[in-house]
Design a protein around this motif. Structure first.
Motif, mmCIF file in Angstrom:
data_model
loop_
_atom_site.group_PDB
_atom_site.id
_atom_site.type_symbol
_atom_site.label_atom_id
_atom_site.label_comp_id
_atom_site.label_asym_id
_atom_site.label_seq_id
_atom_site.Cartn_x
_atom_site.Cartn_y
_atom_site.Cartn_z
ATOM 1 N N TRP A 108 1.601 30.376 -56.170
ATOM 2 C CA TRP A 108 0.390 29.905 -55.477
ATOM 3 C C TRP A 108 0.534 30.264 -54.000
ATOM 4 C CZ3 TRP A 108 -4.058 27.528 -57.220
ATOM 5 C CH2 TRP A 108 -4.892 26.970 -56.233
ATOM 6 N N GLN B 89 -1.259 30.830 -50.364
ATOM 7 C CA GLN B 89 -2.475 30.401 -49.678
ATOM 8 C C GLN B 89 -2.400 30.781 -48.198
ATOM 9 O OE1 GLN B 89 -3.366 26.321 -50.620
ATOM 10 N NE2 GLN B 89 -5.563 26.713 -50.414
ATOM 11 N N VAL C 288 -6.776 31.783 -51.492
ATOM 12 C CA VAL C 288 -5.677 31.836 -52.458
ATOM 13 C C VAL C 288 -5.650 33.223 -53.103
ATOM 14 C CG1 VAL C 288 -4.778 30.846 -54.599
ATOM 15 C CG2 VAL C 288 -5.885 29.377 -52.898
ATOM 16 N N SER D 214 4.798 27.419 -54.476
ATOM 17 C CA SER D 214 3.721 27.690 -53.523
ATOM 18 C C SER D 214 4.299 28.111 -52.182
ATOM 19 C CB SER D 214 2.838 26.458 -53.350
ATOM 20 O OG SER D 214 3.483 25.512 -52.531
#
Length: 361
Positions: free
Chosen positions: A243, A245, A252, A317
Motif C-alpha cells: 500500500w 500512498q 494510492v 504500507s
DNA sequence: GAGACGTGGGG
DNA sequence: TCCCCAAGTCT
C-alpha cells in the motif's frame, strides 16, 4: 439410457409440473410470461452462471437500466462493463459479455440468433446457455440441462452415472421430455423445482408435484442422487500487498491485472506473487516492492477463498513524498475518493477495508 | 478431460 | 469456522 425411462413421462411430467410452476414459480426480473426480450434472457443467463439468483437480481437491474439494449452494451467500453461487473465474479464472463454484444450487433444486426448452434458460436455461450436462450427466448424445444435439471432428472430416473456422463444422459432425456408447446416454461419450471423443492440437501418431497413419478423417492434415496465426486483439498497461497500512498495528495498506487487469468483486467493493489510458501524473508518480499522505502506492516490479514485455492494476504504500507517513482507497465495513481470508479474485485475491497481501519485509528 | 475461474449465503 | 453450493464456459 435407463431402463425405467419411458417416453410417456413426457406427458406426465409436463402436465404435473406446469400447474405447479404457474402457481409457485418465482417472479424474476428477466422472466415474463410471453415474448421475453432476448437481450434480457441472454443477460440473465450470463449472470446466472454459477451465481445465485439473489445476487444476480441487483446486477441485472443495473445493467438493463444503464444499457437498455444490446446496441447500448456493445457501445460501452470493456472497462465500463468490468466496472459494472465488479463483485459478481468470474470476470471472463464480463469480457465475453461485451464481446458477444459487439458480435451480435456487427454480425447479426443486433438480433440474437435463434438456433442453438448459432447461439453456441457466440462468446460466453456454451451448451447450457445456448439451449436455455433458445427455449426461453425463442420457444425452441431445446434440451436444457443445468445443475438443477441434472439433479431433478437424476432423481426422477434414479440415474447412477456420475458426472460428466450424467450431464450427457440428462441432455438425452431432456431432449425427449421437453414439449414443443411452451418449452421455455417447461425448462424454467424444472429449474425452479430444482431450486425450490428438489434441492441438493433436504429436498421437500412432500411439496413436489413430481413425487409420484420420482424413482429416487420410490427407493427412499432421494438425497443419494446425483452421485457426488469427492473433492480434493485446495491449496493455500500467500502474498504481501504494497500500500503505497503519496504524502501530500494521498493518491494510492494501483495497477491493472493482465487480461487473462485470475481476476483478468481488474484493478488491484500491487503485491508480491501469490505462492504456496509463506513470505518470511524481508529482502525477498521487498524485491517485489514498487519502490525501496521503509515499509510498515499493517496488523491483521485478509483471508479469501477462491474456487481453487485459499489466499492469505498481509499488507505493508509506506508513504512517498512525491511521485518520484516511475510507474511501471500497468501501474497508476488513484485518489481514494475515486476508488469507486475502479473495477476492484471483492478481494481488493477487503484489502482497502483493512487499510482504512488501520489508518483511521 | 481436468483444471482454472469469484463470490456470498446457508446449514 | 467450515463446507457446500449456485441457471457453466473455456482451454
Amino acid at each position: 439410457m435407463p431402463k425405467l425411462y419411458h417416453h410417456s413421462y413426457r406427458i406426465d411430467i409436463a402436465s404435473l409440473l406446469l400447474p405447479w410452476f404457474y402457481r409457485y414459480g418465482r417472479a424474476l426480473p428477466w422472466r415474463v410470461l410471453n415474448n421475453p426480450d432476448p437481450y434480457h434472457v441472454w443477460l440473465s443467463e450470463m449472470m446466472l452462471q454459477q451465481t445465485t439468483v439473489a445476487t444476480v437480481k441487483k446486477y441485472f437491474e443495473t445493467f438493463i437500466n444503464r444499457w437498455p439494449t444490446v446496441h447500448d452494451l456493445a457501445g460501452a467500453t470493456l472497462d465500463q462493463v468490468l466496472h459494472a461487473w465488479q463483485g459478481l465474479g468470474y470476470y471472463a464472463r464480463a469480457r465475453n459479455l461485451h464481446a458477444c454484444a459487439v458480435k451480435v450487433v456487427q454480425s447479426y444486426q443486433g438480433q440474437f440468433p435463434t438456433t442453438v448452434d448459432a447461439l453456441e458460436g457466440l462468446p460466453g455461450i456454451g451448451p447450457y446457455s445456448a439451449s436455455a436462450i433458445a427455449a426461453i427466448a425463442f420457444q425452441q424445444p431445446a434440451s436444457v440441462v443445468d445443475t438443477n435439471i441434472e439433479r431433478v432428472v437424476a432423481r426422477l430416473f434414479a440415474l447412477t452415472v456420475s458426472p460428466p456422463k450424467l450431464r450427457q444422459d440428462a441432455r438425452t432425456i431432456m431432449n425427449d421430455l421437453v414439449p414443443t408447446k411452451r418449452p421455455g416454461d417447461f425448462v424454467q419450471a424444472l429449474m425452479d423445482l430444482g431450486a425450490m423443492i428438489c434441492t441438493p440437501r433436504q429436498p421437500t418431497c412432500l411439496d413436489c408435484p413430481l413425487s409420484q413419478v420420482c424413482q429416487a423417492r420410490q427407493h427412499g434415496m432421494v438425497e443419494a442422487y446425483p452421485i457426488k465426486i469427492a473433492k480434493s483439498a485446495i491449496p493455500k497461497k500467500y502474498g504481501v500487498v504494497f500500500w503505497l500512498q503519496q504524502q501530500e495528495s494521498k493518491a494510492v498506487l494501483l495497477r491493472r491485472r493482465p487480461l487473462k487469468g485470475l481476476l483478468a483486467g481488474m484493478i488491484e493493489i500491487p503485491s508480491t506473487p501469490w505462492r504456496t510458501e509463506a513470505w518470511v524473508q524481508h529482502h525477498e518480499i521487498f524485491d517485489y516492492a514498487p519502490v525501496k522505502l521503509n515499509w510498515h506492516h499493517i496488523p491483521g490479514s485478509i483471508r479469501h477463498r477462491f474456487t481453487h485455492f485459499d489466499l492469505e494476504l498481509q499488507v505493508v504500507s509506506a508513504n512517498i513524498k512525491d511521485q518520484h517513482i516511475t510507474t511501471l507497465n500497468q501501474e497508476f495513481w488513484c485518489l481514494p475518493q475515486y476508488f469507486n470508479q475502479q473495477a476492484f474485485p471483492t478481494l481488493m475491497k477487503k484489502v482497502i477495508k483493512i487499510v482504512n481501519q488501520t489508518l483511521l485509528e
